[in-house]
Design an enzyme around this catalytic site. Structure first.
Site, PDB file in Angstrom:
ATOM      1  N   GLU A 148      45.515  -4.163 -13.343  1.00 48.11           N
ATOM      2  CA  GLU A 148      44.802  -3.041 -12.739  1.00 48.11           C
ATOM      3  C   GLU A 148      45.722  -2.183 -11.855  1.00 48.11           C
ATOM      4  OE1 GLU A 148      41.716  -1.867 -13.250  1.00 48.11           O
ATOM      5  OE2 GLU A 148      42.233  -0.282 -11.830  1.00 48.11           O
ATOM      6  N   THR A 172      40.076   3.235 -16.231  1.00 44.61           N
ATOM      7  CA  THR A 172      40.147   1.956 -16.949  1.00 44.61           C
ATOM      8  C   THR A 172      39.516   2.069 -18.340  1.00 44.61           C
ATOM      9  OG1 THR A 172      40.137   0.601 -14.962  1.00 44.61           O
ATOM     10  CG2 THR A 172      39.365  -0.437 -16.944  1.00 44.61           C
ATOM     11  N   HIS A 216      43.031  -2.794  -6.976  1.00 45.98           N
ATOM     12  CA  HIS A 216      42.288  -1.550  -7.189  1.00 45.98           C
ATOM     13  C   HIS A 216      42.140  -0.845  -5.855  1.00 45.98           C
ATOM     14  CE1 HIS A 216      39.067   1.219  -8.197  1.00 45.98           C
ATOM     15  NE2 HIS A 216      39.189   0.898  -9.473  1.00 45.98           N
ATOM     16  N   ASP A 249      47.106  -0.162 -16.352  1.00 47.66           N
ATOM     17  CA  ASP A 249      46.148   0.778 -16.964  1.00 47.66           C
ATOM     18  C   ASP A 249      46.322   2.222 -16.513  1.00 47.66           C
ATOM     19  OD1 ASP A 249      45.067   0.218 -14.440  1.00 47.66           O
ATOM     20  OD2 ASP A 249      42.987   0.247 -15.126  1.00 47.66           O
ATOM     21  N   HIS A 250      46.694   2.419 -15.241  1.00 48.22           N
ATOM     22  CA  HIS A 250      46.880   3.782 -14.730  1.00 48.22           C
ATOM     23  C   HIS A 250      47.537   3.720 -13.367  1.00 48.22           C
ATOM     24  CE1 HIS A 250      43.352   2.814 -12.325  1.00 48.22           C
ATOM     25  NE2 HIS A 250      42.706   2.509 -13.437  1.00 48.22           N
TER      26      HIS A 250
HETATM   27  C1  GP9 Z   1      35.687  -2.049 -12.830  1.00 41.02           C
HETATM   28  C2  GP9 Z   1      37.114  -1.772 -13.054  1.00 41.02           C
HETATM   29  C3  GP9 Z   1      37.586  -0.502 -12.381  1.00 41.02           C
HETATM   30  O1  GP9 Z   1      35.074  -2.946 -13.647  1.00 41.02           O
HETATM   31  O2  GP9 Z   1      37.530  -1.962 -14.325  1.00 41.02           O
HETATM   32  O3  GP9 Z   1      37.679   0.624 -13.149  1.00 41.02           O
HETATM   33  P1  GP9 Z   1      38.507   1.901 -12.673  1.00 41.02           P
HETATM   34  O4  GP9 Z   1      37.909   2.391 -11.373  1.00 41.02           O
HETATM   35  O5  GP9 Z   1      39.929   1.463 -12.464  1.00 41.02           O
HETATM   36  O6  GP9 Z   1      38.389   2.912 -13.754  1.00 41.02           O
HETATM   37 MN    MN Z   2      41.566   0.703 -13.628  1.00 38.74          MN
END
Ligand code: GP9
Ligand code: MN
Length: 716
Positions: free
Chosen positions: A261, A305, A421, A480-481
């Site tokens: 993440e 995500t 996150h 992911d980003h």
């Molecule tokens: C929540 C998580 C966050 O289930 O995958 O998503 P994001 O905010 O990174 O798009």
């Molecule tokens: Mn994410």
């Protein structure tokens, strides 16, 4: 006393009085249902307040329709509206119990999954107290029948009715702006239906969902098979030949997709106060049997995500409008990685320590053909187990293995971590590195959560060795980003020890790691320019699957003749030579702004721009018009969504039965679990007995989440 009673009764005998009574009863019962029938994850005072008041505006609006009518008709209309909204609430309660999500028009219209699964088990999942949602309707009918309240035929002035509707609209506006102050992008990013209900209420959710469905279904209804022709032509003209030296080298191996993440490439080998932040991932990055990519970019848009997942497993871009998993995940036809591999004999499972409704994963994963979706309810819960969007990574990783070990091999398992996150919060006990000192609160905790994530990966890798799984698995790690957005340029410059950080630097900062690790794999750091869209074709080649059979927009990253234009969702791009940010062009290798393009440069950037915009718009067309329903690849069977259920009990039963195949790690270990071999230093797990079963500890969960910070807006 008597007089007061008489006055109240006299008030309820007016039409307006009855209207108020009906609203108050409906409000109370809805609030009761919110608190007892759903798990909306309310955090902080603002969310509590919004949850309490959000039924009022729409109820006034809907019930207020009756005020435009005269006499008995008015009362009957009010009761009909009351009954219909109660039936909707009741249906959602039942659906939620099975799916932890709310009903959507898309589900009702399109998919057999609801009818199939709901009607089958409807009695089993019904609770007698569910019927309480009709109590207010019954009470009102009885009051009228027994003439405790008399219907008034005195007309309500048109002006009053209009004023009531106007008041309702104003209240809806006020509700919406309060919701936005707590959660920006609530409607544009549409993360989770639970959020919309929590902030705006069930009825408002229904309208939002209705509008969304109407918008998407119009595009789909007008689409035809020939719309795919231009897509096929583009893909054919832009195909890269997969690298034969790697074709099939991982055939038949288990595949782990490890979603890191918000993890950016700059963290690899990054040191803070002389210490490596992510030693485990650094080690993997440099290992001789890891293929690492140092010019690999995230390409997500608003769906973050969800966009990453869409690209990784479908090689389709997230759409310009936001999360396609939400908009199209329920109804579209997909030919996703889990379905492709599932049809080759793989068992497929996704793991995530959050509610299954987030990003509509529960529905999208069915469409993608995931056999299992191990989400929040499958994991133990306890004090301090969660932070931000779900289970802490160390706990998540550990308890994921108790399902991993049961999966028949070969399997394809995707594990989505979440602790790293925004807003990068971590309790003291779990911190093992100091915060950075840029002075920017959003940025400074990032190394702490990144380190925590890295440690969880280290622990997981150690278990893979112990369990013997490492030997026959291919691991795919990807970020992911971004974790730190371009809104924090000053802090980023400080962090990287640079004097300045401009738009060009920010484009380069979108690099995220991609590492493919497998014993015996010919690894090394590869410098090709690519992005998330390219992962699936790369993986397919390693597994011996022919990508050209599918509608996929990426290309094998190991191919020798690939075009290295990396498209960003907003139309910007990076190539090994040029970078486009808005209307500016830069030399990628030096970062120099090109003030005036030479004819040759203009040619090159025009070609790249054209390629990027065409790819994005064609990919959008595939999703927005659901074009894959018109194309079934050779040897591929269309996914039947109704065959999938992620109900915990059913899944566990299915897994148990699957043990007779004797291919899971656990069955090969004489049916013994290897969970106790998992070594973690997670402080929450230090004292035995703290662990409780997921369902039995909802009060602990609620208390915990109340403590958590109320403001979790994404860093935009
Ligand atoms: C929540 C998580 C966050 O289930 O995958 O998503 P994001 O905010 O990174 O798009
Ligand atoms: Mn994410």
């Amino acid at each position: 006393m008597k007089q007061i009673g008489r006055r109240i009764r006299a008030y309820f005998n007016t039409r307006f009085g009855f209207f108020v009574l009906a609203i108050v009863l409906f409000w109370l019962k809805t609030y009761w249902a919110y608190n007892t029938k759903f798990n909306l994850g309310v955090k902080g005072d603002m969310q509590q307040l919004l949850l309490a008041i959000n039924p009022i505006p729409t109820t006034i609006l809907l019930f207020g329709i009756a005020l435009y009518l005269s006499g008995h008709k008015s009362y009957i209309t009010m009761l009909i509206v009351d009954t219909l909204t109660s039936v909707w609430l009741f249906a959602n309660i039942l659906y939620y119990r099975e799916f932890s999500d709310f009903l959507t028009f898309a589900l009702i219209k399109g998919s057999g999954a609801v009818s199939n699964n709901l009607s089958k088990g409807i009695l089993g999942i019904m609770d007698p107290s569910d019927w309480y949602v009709f109590l207010d309707v019954i009470v009102l009918i009885l009051l009228l029948l027994f003439r405790v309240i008399r219907m008034s035929t005195a007309p309500v002035k048109k002006r009053t009715a209009v004023a009531i509707s106007a008041l309702a609209v104003c209240l809806i506006g006020a509700n919406l702006s309060m919701a936005y102050s707590d959660r920006s992008g609530l409607l544009t990013r549409t993360f989770d239906n639970n959020y919309i209900v929590k902030y705006l209420g069930l009825n408002a959710y229904t309208v939002v969902d209705g509008v969304k469905t109407a918008k998407t279904s119009a595009a789909k209804a007008n689409a035809k098979a020939s719309d795919l022709d231009s897509v096929k032509k583009f893909l054919k003209n832009n195909q890269a030949t997969p690298n034969v030296e790697y074709t099939g080298v991982a055939k038949g191996k288990n595949v782990f997709i490890i979603h890191l993440e918000s993890f950016q490439q700059f963290l690899i080998d990054f040191k803070w106060q002389g210490t490596e932040v992510t030693p485990n991932l650094n080690k993997l990055y440099h290992e001789s049997d890891t293929l690492s990519f140092d010019n690999f970019f995230n390409q997500v848009g608003q769906g973050k995500t969800a966009d990453a997942e869409m690209m990784l497993e479908n090689s389709l871009y997230g759409t310009a409008e936001g999360s396609a998993m939400v908009a199209d995940g329920t109804t579209n036809t997909f030919q996703a990685a889990p379905a492709i591999l599932g049809q080759m004999g793989y068992t497929t499972a996704a793991f995530h320590g959050d509610v299954p409704s987030f990003w509509n994963r529960d529905n999208a994963y069915r469409s993608w053909g995931y056999d299992y979706f191990i989400s929040k309810a499958y994991y133990p819960s306890g004090k301090g187990f969660e932070v931000g969007y779900g289970l802490k990574d160390k706990i998540f990783m550990k308890y994921s293995t108790q399902y991993v070990e049961q999966l028949p091999q070969p399997f394809y398992a995707k594990l989505i971590t979440v602790t790293n996150h925004y807003p990068y919060e971590l309790d003291k006990k779990n911190q093992s590195i100091a915060k950075t000192k840029t002075g920017d609160k959003t940025v400074d905790g990032y190394v702490q959560t990144a380190k925590y994530l890295d440690q969880s990966i280290g622990e997981f890798m150690a278990w893979l060795k112990t369990s013997g799984l490492e030997k026959n698995s291919l691991l795919v790690f990807y970020g992911d980003h971004y974790g730190i957005s371009g809104n924090h340029k000053k802090a980023i410059a400080k962090l990287l020890g640079r004097s300045d950080f401009n738009d060009f630097d920010n484009a380069q900062f979108q690099r995220v790691p991609l590492m493919l690790h497998m014993p015996g794999l010919r690894g090394g750091v590869n410098h090709t320019y690519g992005g998330e869209i390219d992962v699936l074709p790369t993986l397919e080649n390693l597994l011996g699957v022919k990508s050209s059979n599918y509608i996929q927009f990426g290309s094998d990253l190991l191919s020798k003749d690939r075009d290295q234009t990396v498209a960003f969702r907003n139309g910007d791009f990076v190539t090994p030579t040029y970078t486009k940010v808005g209307s500016s062009y830069y030399e990628t290798q030096t970062g120099e702004l090109i003030r005036k393009l030479t004819a040759e440069q203009k040619d090159a950037v025009d070609t790249a721009t054209n390629r990027v915009t065409t790819a994005l718009s064609l990919s959008d067309r595939v999703l927005n018009s659901d074009l894959l329903r018109f194309y079934t690849p050779n040897g591929f069977t269309k996914v039947d969504k109704s065959q999938y259920s992620y109900n915990k009990k059913k899944a566990e039963k299915k897994l148990k039965e699957a043990q007779s195949e004797n291919t899971s790690v656990m069955s090969q270990n004489k049916g013994e679990s290897l969970l106790d071999k998992y070594i973690t230093d997670a402080p929450e797990l230090a004292t035995e007995g703290e662990t409780q079963d997921a369902e039995s500890s909802s009060s602990a969960k609620k208390a915990d989440s109340k403590k958590a910070s109320s403001s979790k807006q994404d860093d935009k």
